[in-house]
Design an enzyme around this catalytic site. Structure first.
Site, PDB file in Angstrom:
ATOM      1  N   SER A  89       0.798  -1.088   0.052  1.00 17.25           N
ATOM      2  CA  SER A  89      -0.134   0.104   0.057  1.00 17.25           C
ATOM      3  C   SER A  89       0.917   1.404  -0.063  1.00 17.25           C
ATOM      4  O   SER A  89       2.185   1.105   0.371  1.00 17.25           O
ATOM      5  CB  SER A  89      -0.867   0.045   1.217  1.00 17.25           C
ATOM      6  OG  SER A  89      -1.361   1.311   1.396  1.00 17.25           O
ATOM      7  N   TYR A 104      -3.455   0.256  10.161  1.00 13.37           N
ATOM      8  CA  TYR A 104      -3.151  -0.220   8.628  1.00 13.37           C
ATOM      9  C   TYR A 104      -1.722  -0.056   8.118  1.00 13.37           C
ATOM     10  O   TYR A 104      -1.050  -0.904   7.483  1.00 13.37           O
ATOM     11  CB  TYR A 104      -4.031   0.517   7.863  1.00 13.37           C
ATOM     12  CG  TYR A 104      -4.327   0.079   6.415  1.00 13.37           C
ATOM     13  CD1 TYR A 104      -3.618   0.805   5.496  1.00 13.37           C
ATOM     14  CD2 TYR A 104      -5.092  -1.185   5.919  1.00 13.37           C
ATOM     15  CE1 TYR A 104      -3.773   0.605   3.952  1.00 13.37           C
ATOM     16  CE2 TYR A 104      -4.834  -1.335   4.629  1.00 13.37           C
ATOM     17  CZ  TYR A 104      -4.310  -0.407   3.657  1.00 13.37           C
ATOM     18  OH  TYR A 104      -4.545  -0.670   2.215  1.00 13.37           O
TER      19      TYR A 104
HETATM   20  P1  NAP Z   1     -11.980  -4.829  -0.491  1.00 11.88           P
HETATM   21  O1  NAP Z   1     -12.675  -4.115  -1.662  1.00 11.88           O
HETATM   22  O2  NAP Z   1     -12.481  -4.443   1.029  1.00 11.88           O
HETATM   23  O3  NAP Z   1     -12.194  -6.459  -0.494  1.00 11.88           O
HETATM   24  C1  NAP Z   1     -11.485  -7.224   0.688  1.00 11.88           C
HETATM   25  C2  NAP Z   1     -11.551  -8.425   0.244  1.00 11.88           C
HETATM   26  O4  NAP Z   1     -10.831  -9.504   1.328  1.00 11.88           O
HETATM   27  C3  NAP Z   1     -13.006  -9.006   0.212  1.00 11.88           C
HETATM   28  O5  NAP Z   1     -13.250  -9.955  -0.858  1.00 11.88           O
HETATM   29  C4  NAP Z   1     -13.327  -9.658   1.547  1.00 11.88           C
HETATM   30  O6  NAP Z   1     -14.210 -10.555   1.530  1.00 11.88           O
HETATM   31  C5  NAP Z   1     -11.802  -9.988   1.942  1.00 11.88           C
HETATM   32  N1  NAP Z   1     -11.393 -10.499   3.182  1.00 11.88           N
HETATM   33  C6  NAP Z   1     -11.309  -9.441   4.128  1.00 11.88           C
HETATM   34  N2  NAP Z   1     -10.691  -9.745   5.016  1.00 11.88           N
HETATM   35  C7  NAP Z   1     -10.693 -11.311   5.137  1.00 11.88           C
HETATM   36  C8  NAP Z   1     -10.200 -12.339   5.950  1.00 11.88           C
HETATM   37  N3  NAP Z   1      -9.960 -12.053   7.114  1.00 11.88           N
HETATM   38  N4  NAP Z   1     -10.074 -13.592   5.321  1.00 11.88           N
HETATM   39  C9  NAP Z   1     -10.576 -13.908   4.111  1.00 11.88           C
HETATM   40  N5  NAP Z   1     -11.140 -12.786   3.037  1.00 11.88           N
HETATM   41  C10 NAP Z   1     -10.959 -11.709   3.837  1.00 11.88           C
HETATM   42  O7  NAP Z   1     -10.524  -4.295  -0.389  1.00 11.88           O
HETATM   43  P2  NAP Z   1      -9.521  -4.127  -1.836  1.00 11.88           P
HETATM   44  O8  NAP Z   1      -9.744  -2.268  -1.883  1.00 11.88           O
HETATM   45  O9  NAP Z   1     -10.182  -4.776  -2.911  1.00 11.88           O
HETATM   46  O10 NAP Z   1      -8.252  -4.158  -1.044  1.00 11.88           O
HETATM   47  C11 NAP Z   1      -7.633  -5.462  -1.376  1.00 11.88           C
HETATM   48  C12 NAP Z   1      -6.168  -5.417  -0.764  1.00 11.88           C
HETATM   49  O11 NAP Z   1      -5.655  -4.377  -1.546  1.00 11.88           O
HETATM   50  C13 NAP Z   1      -6.079  -5.256   0.649  1.00 11.88           C
HETATM   51  O12 NAP Z   1      -5.245  -5.995   1.097  1.00 11.88           O
HETATM   52  C14 NAP Z   1      -6.036  -3.656   0.739  1.00 11.88           C
HETATM   53  O13 NAP Z   1      -5.327  -3.465   1.903  1.00 11.88           O
HETATM   54  C15 NAP Z   1      -5.095  -3.318  -0.405  1.00 11.88           C
HETATM   55  N6  NAP Z   1      -5.033  -2.086  -1.024  1.00 11.88           N
HETATM   56  C16 NAP Z   1      -6.121  -1.500  -1.302  1.00 11.88           C
HETATM   57  C17 NAP Z   1      -6.079  -0.134  -2.088  1.00 11.88           C
HETATM   58  C18 NAP Z   1      -7.334   0.586  -2.318  1.00 11.88           C
HETATM   59  O14 NAP Z   1      -7.388   1.853  -2.851  1.00 11.88           O
HETATM   60  N7  NAP Z   1      -8.605   0.007  -2.483  1.00 11.88           N
HETATM   61  C19 NAP Z   1      -4.947   0.430  -2.194  1.00 11.88           C
HETATM   62  C20 NAP Z   1      -3.669  -0.192  -1.595  1.00 11.88           C
HETATM   63  C21 NAP Z   1      -3.956  -1.537  -1.288  1.00 11.88           C
HETATM   64  P3  NAP Z   1     -15.180 -11.052   2.883  1.00 11.88           P
HETATM   65  O15 NAP Z   1     -15.582  -9.730   3.563  1.00 11.88           O
HETATM   66  O16 NAP Z   1     -16.155 -11.799   2.369  1.00 11.88           O
HETATM   67  O17 NAP Z   1     -13.950 -11.696   3.737  1.00 11.88           O
HETATM   68  C1  GCO Z   2      -6.969   5.156   3.257  1.00 11.28           C
HETATM   69  C2  GCO Z   2      -7.012   4.376   2.073  1.00 11.28           C
HETATM   70  C3  GCO Z   2      -5.734   3.849   1.576  1.00 11.28           C
HETATM   71  C4  GCO Z   2      -5.830   2.932   0.549  1.00 11.28           C
HETATM   72  C5  GCO Z   2      -4.510   2.294   0.206  1.00 11.28           C
HETATM   73  C6  GCO Z   2      -3.511   3.370  -0.325  1.00 11.28           C
HETATM   74  O1  GCO Z   2      -7.809   5.313   4.085  1.00 11.28           O
HETATM   75  O2  GCO Z   2      -6.081   6.020   3.345  1.00 11.28           O
HETATM   76  O3  GCO Z   2      -7.906   3.331   2.248  1.00 11.28           O
HETATM   77  O4  GCO Z   2      -5.093   3.104   2.776  1.00 11.28           O
HETATM   78  O5  GCO Z   2      -6.690   1.765   0.920  1.00 11.28           O
HETATM   79  O6  GCO Z   2      -3.950   1.559   1.352  1.00 11.28           O
HETATM   80  O7  GCO Z   2      -2.316   2.636  -0.877  1.00 11.28           O
END
Ligand code: NAP
Ligand code: GCO
Length: 261
Positions: A147, A160
């Site tokens: 992230s 986080y």
């Molecule tokens: P999201 O839309 O909240 O999806 C999260 C997924 O993880 C869902 O399918 C959820 O399904 C599953 N999950 C959560 N906790 C779990 C657990 N304990 N066991 C198994 N499955 C679990 O998140 P996202 O935005 O796609 O992010 C995915 C990854 O990318 C995360 O690691 C997040 O930190 C990272 N990330 C996101 C962003 C962003 O801007 N969106 C940026 C950087 C990094 P269930 O709730 O059904 O378990």
């Molecule tokens: C926040 C956002 C970010 C993104 C991502 C950025 O609240 O700042 O959720 O943390 O999820 O991790 O790379």
């Protein structure tokens, strides 16, 4: 091997955790289109059923599991079942993750622990479940979804950021410890991506939305599909000499001080 084939995933078995929707779904679907056999998991039966239908509608025959990545026994059972049905897992994407946006002094220790358990301890658990078989097979790819908060802090996301910073170092340590077995472990660091996780930050008129657009040279939120290419690169033979790196797909945020007044 031709340059194009180096990016192919034909014959590979990939587990993408938390791929019911969002970033995980996009990565899993991209891997399937690149030729891989896909398995994924999540906690919610409803999410699982919906995702299986979406994969089917996308022409993808995915294996889905109800499995909380914090539960070592459940993870072991899932990995054993995947490997019995498809063969050794070649590619693991530790994608499952949560965030809690609470000022640190108002966050309980339990809330902090829950985020670190899912975002950092679980990638350790799931990686440990697949590594022995990768070693025996003589190759493997582990991709940890890091992230911006692996590098930067911001208000209200202490747990986080601590977890994602730790995940960056876990990535480097897996690379250090298992690189000799032809296992590559790298991080993929998305910028701000439009998924359910960030939906609260993109609500109409939310000041964070303008803030991020001003901080992003691309001047847009990323989409989960923006991560497909970088993920395929890290999952394929094209990255066989890349190890312990964090590949940021962030629209330029980390390179930019922010729009000048
Ligand atoms: P999201 O839309 O909240 O999806 C999260 C997924 O993880 C869902 O399918 C959820 O399904 C599953 N999950 C959560 N906790 C779990 C657990 N304990 N066991 C198994 N499955 C679990 O998140 P996202 O935005 O796609 O992010 C995915 C990854 O990318 C995360 O690691 C997040 O930190 C990272 N990330 C996101 C962003 C962003 O801007 N969106 C940026 C950087 C990094 P269930 O709730 O059904 O378990
Ligand atoms: C926040 C956002 C970010 C993104 C991502 C950025 O609240 O700042 O959720 O943390 O999820 O991790 O790379």
């Amino acid at each position: 091997m031709t340059t194009q084939n180096r990016f192919a995933l034909n014959g590979k078995v990939a587990l993408v955790t938390g791929a019911a929707y969002g970033i995980g779904y996009a990565i899993a679907a991209a891997f399937a289109r690149a030729g891989a056999k896909i398995a994924f998991n999540c906690r919610s039966k409803e999410h699982l059923q919906t995702a299986l239908g979406t994969f089917r509608d996308d022409g993808i025959d995915a294996l889905g599991y109800l499995c909380d990545v914090r539960d070592e026994n459940s993870v072991a059972e899932m990995v054993q079942d995947i490997e019995k049905r498809c063969g050794v897992i070649d590619i693991l994407v530790n994608n499952a993750g949560i965030i809690k946006r609470i000022p640190m002094c108002e966050m309980t220790a339990e809330e902090f622990r829950e985020v670190v358990d899912i975002d950092l301890n679980a990638p350790f658990i799931v990686s440990k479940a697949v590594l022995p078989q990768m070693i025996e097979k003589g190759h493997g790819k582990i991709i940890n979804i890091c992230s911006m908060m692996s590098e930067l802090g911001r208000e209200t996301v202490s747990a986080y950021a601590a977890a994602k910073g730790g995940l960056k170092m876990l990535t480097r340590n897996i690379a250090a410890e298992y690189g000799r077995y032809n296992i590559q472990c790298n991080g993929l660091g998305p910028g701000y991506i439009a998924t359910p996780q960030t939906a609260p930050l993109r609500e109409h008129g939310h000041p964070f939305n303008d803030f991020i657009l001003a901080k992003t040279p691309a001047n847009r939120w990323g989409t989960p599909e923006d991560l497909a290419g970088p993920a395929i690169f890290l999952a394929s033979d094209a990255s066989n000499f890349v190890n312990g790196q964090i590949l940021y797909a962030d629209g330029g945020i980390l390179a930019y001080i922010g729009k000048q007044p």
